[in-house]
Design a protein around this motif. Sequence first.
Motif, PDB file in Angstrom:
ATOM      1  N   ALA A 327       0.846  -1.200   0.000  1.00 30.84           N
ATOM      2  CA  ALA A 327       0.000   0.000   0.000  1.00 30.84           C
ATOM      3  C   ALA A 327       0.873   1.238   0.000  1.00 30.84           C
ATOM      4  N   ASP A 328       0.488   2.239  -0.793  1.00 21.18           N
ATOM      5  CA  ASP A 328       1.192   3.521  -0.752  1.00 21.18           C
ATOM      6  C   ASP A 328       0.241   4.611  -1.221  1.00 21.18           C
ATOM      7  N   THR A 329       0.302   5.750  -0.538  1.00 20.36           N
ATOM      8  CA  THR A 329      -0.622   6.844  -0.880  1.00 20.36           C
ATOM      9  C   THR A 329      -0.146   7.666  -2.085  1.00 20.36           C
ATOM     10  N   TRP A 332       1.641   8.331  -8.106  1.00 17.46           N
ATOM     11  CA  TRP A 332       2.442   7.820  -9.234  1.00 17.46           C
ATOM     12  C   TRP A 332       3.066   6.448  -8.953  1.00 17.46           C
ATOM     13  N   LYS A 333       3.071   6.034  -7.698  1.00 17.13           N
ATOM     14  CA  LYS A 333       3.586   4.685  -7.412  1.00 17.13           C
ATOM     15  C   LYS A 333       2.499   3.619  -7.589  1.00 17.13           C
ATOM     16  N   GLN A 334       1.247   4.026  -7.372  1.00 19.44           N
ATOM     17  CA  GLN A 334       0.143   3.058  -7.484  1.00 19.44           C
ATOM     18  C   GLN A 334       0.028   2.570  -8.922  1.00 19.44           C
ATOM     19  N   PRO A 372      -1.754   4.420  13.184  1.00 16.18           N
ATOM     20  CA  PRO A 372      -3.170   4.695  13.469  1.00 16.18           C
ATOM     21  C   PRO A 372      -4.103   4.306  12.319  1.00 16.18           C
ATOM     22  N   LYS A 373      -3.543   4.195  11.109  1.00 16.76           N
ATOM     23  CA  LYS A 373      -4.370   3.809   9.953  1.00 16.76           C
ATOM     24  C   LYS A 373      -4.554   2.294   9.883  1.00 16.76           C
ATOM     25  N   LEU A 374      -3.874   1.563  10.775  1.00 16.42           N
ATOM     26  CA  LEU A 374      -3.912   0.099  10.684  1.00 16.42           C
ATOM     27  C   LEU A 374      -4.503  -0.531  11.945  1.00 16.42           C
TER      28      LEU A 374
HETATM   29  P1  TMP Z   1      10.031   7.929   2.467  1.00 19.95           P
HETATM   30  O1  TMP Z   1      10.412   7.430   3.812  1.00 19.95           O
HETATM   31  O2  TMP Z   1      11.109   7.798   1.452  1.00 19.95           O
HETATM   32  O3  TMP Z   1       9.395   9.294   2.514  1.00 19.95           O
HETATM   33  O4  TMP Z   1       8.892   6.930   1.905  1.00 19.95           O
HETATM   34  C1  TMP Z   1       7.702   6.728   2.577  1.00 19.95           C
HETATM   35  C2  TMP Z   1       6.700   6.099   1.607  1.00 19.95           C
HETATM   36  O5  TMP Z   1       5.533   5.766   2.345  1.00 19.95           O
HETATM   37  C3  TMP Z   1       6.263   7.045   0.495  1.00 19.95           C
HETATM   38  O6  TMP Z   1       6.177   6.341  -0.733  1.00 19.95           O
HETATM   39  C4  TMP Z   1       4.877   7.520   0.950  1.00 19.95           C
HETATM   40  C5  TMP Z   1       4.391   6.361   1.782  1.00 19.95           C
HETATM   41  N1  TMP Z   1       3.463   6.751   2.849  1.00 19.95           N
HETATM   42  C6  TMP Z   1       2.145   6.290   2.782  1.00 19.95           C
HETATM   43  O7  TMP Z   1       1.766   5.604   1.844  1.00 19.95           O
HETATM   44  N2  TMP Z   1       1.291   6.640   3.813  1.00 19.95           N
HETATM   45  C7  TMP Z   1       1.669   7.418   4.867  1.00 19.95           C
HETATM   46  O8  TMP Z   1       0.865   7.705   5.765  1.00 19.95           O
HETATM   47  C8  TMP Z   1       3.038   7.876   4.910  1.00 19.95           C
HETATM   48  C9  TMP Z   1       3.526   8.729   6.046  1.00 19.95           C
HETATM   49  C10 TMP Z   1       3.898   7.520   3.883  1.00 19.95           C
END
Ligand code: TMP
Length: 392
Positions: A327-329, A332-334, A372-374
């Motif tokens: 999962a990632d918010t 562009w990665k999704q 908190p989201k999990l």
């Molecule tokens: P970073 O440590 O290089 O910033 O990468 C964190 C990755 O995690 C980035 O792709 C964004 C993702 N992320 C989420 O998907 N949800 C979140 O709540 C947070 C804080 C980061």
Amino acid sequence: MSGPQWREECRSCGSTALAPVIDLGVQPLSNAFLSTLNSNGSQAFGNSYPLRVVRCLACTLVQLAYDVPREAHFNDHYAYHSSANNSDHWARLAKEILLYKPRNVLEIASNDGYLLRHLKDHCNVLGVEPSDNVAQIARDRGIPTLTQFFGPEWTMRGMKWDVIIANNVFAHVPEPNALVAGIKANLAPDGYAVLEFPRLTDMLRLCAFDTIYHEHYSYWSLQAAEHLFFRWGLKITKAYCVDIHGGSYRIFVKHGQHESPQYGGMEQPSLYADFAARALEIRRELQKLIARAALDSKYVAAYGAAAKGNTLLNYCQLSRLDITCIADTTPWKQGKWAPGSHIPIVSPEEMLATKPDLILLLAWNWKREIMPKLKGYEVIVPIPEVSCVKVS
Ligand code: TMP
Ligand code: ZN
């Protein structure tokens, strides 16, 4: 640099006395997310390169043993550091710099102007930034910015600068001497260079081996930095810790030399042997946990498609056979796949819809924000040691 190569000499002091620290295997670039599937259903493998770390027995610098050519890294979407999350941090740094009453400030790798925007109304500023897309954002904000690489030959009509800033740049340059030569040549006689870089001591203490990837050529301690500056007739006059990138040093550097070194301790072999042994233990534990989950027909997903997550997955040889999705918010990665592991990246909602029994927290540095989201899920935190937490 013309092609990939093994380094025979320390990239800082030139010594050939290099000792192994950790071998993370042959890995793709951590930011090379895949966007295509081949017709037979498998993704393109892309290029992989050795990810091996050594330390210099002369100056203590911890560094990659193998360099990937710059062209393979360079990507217009890539920015060294994000401005959005840390605006307080940069506003405070700007305030501190203004105490020196500089007439002009030069920033190396000035990104989108995240820092210079706090300074531009108080003195002359100039950013030098190699990625044109972020440089353009800075220009649009009214911050003079050149799309250029900074190096020993760089000059602005022979001008000298009261303050030269380089934040989180040290690790990203293959040749630190080129950076310091440029600073030495452009710094005014009473000027200060201000640099921030992640602390090697924290990487070792936390066993954060996942912060090692090809874009990070070297891992700095104050001792290694002092060694480098000394050879260029520069001295560290102030150094303290700041809370960014999981812990960094901020240092102030001037022309001149101390008579004897101020920093020591990083030559102890046990620091590095313990680090490598703990990384191995994390790999064993994770592999065991995930193999057990498969035997119990449990679904394992992951959270956070960070570059560091790819180092961890590939070192632990975890693939989409083990982990259903990440999962990632980040939009562009999704829809892409993680390099090496080929695990699909989806939105957090899609990941939770798979009803995972276990979630591996790859972006463990964002634990406070993500946990908190999990709520209600069982989460595996891999660093500093593997632990399982039921989030309540
Ligand atoms: P970073 O440590 O290089 O910033 O990468 C964190 C990755 O995690 C980035 O792709 C964004 C993702 N992320 C989420 O998907 N949800 C979140 O709540 C947070 C804080 C980061
Ligand atoms: Zn060295």
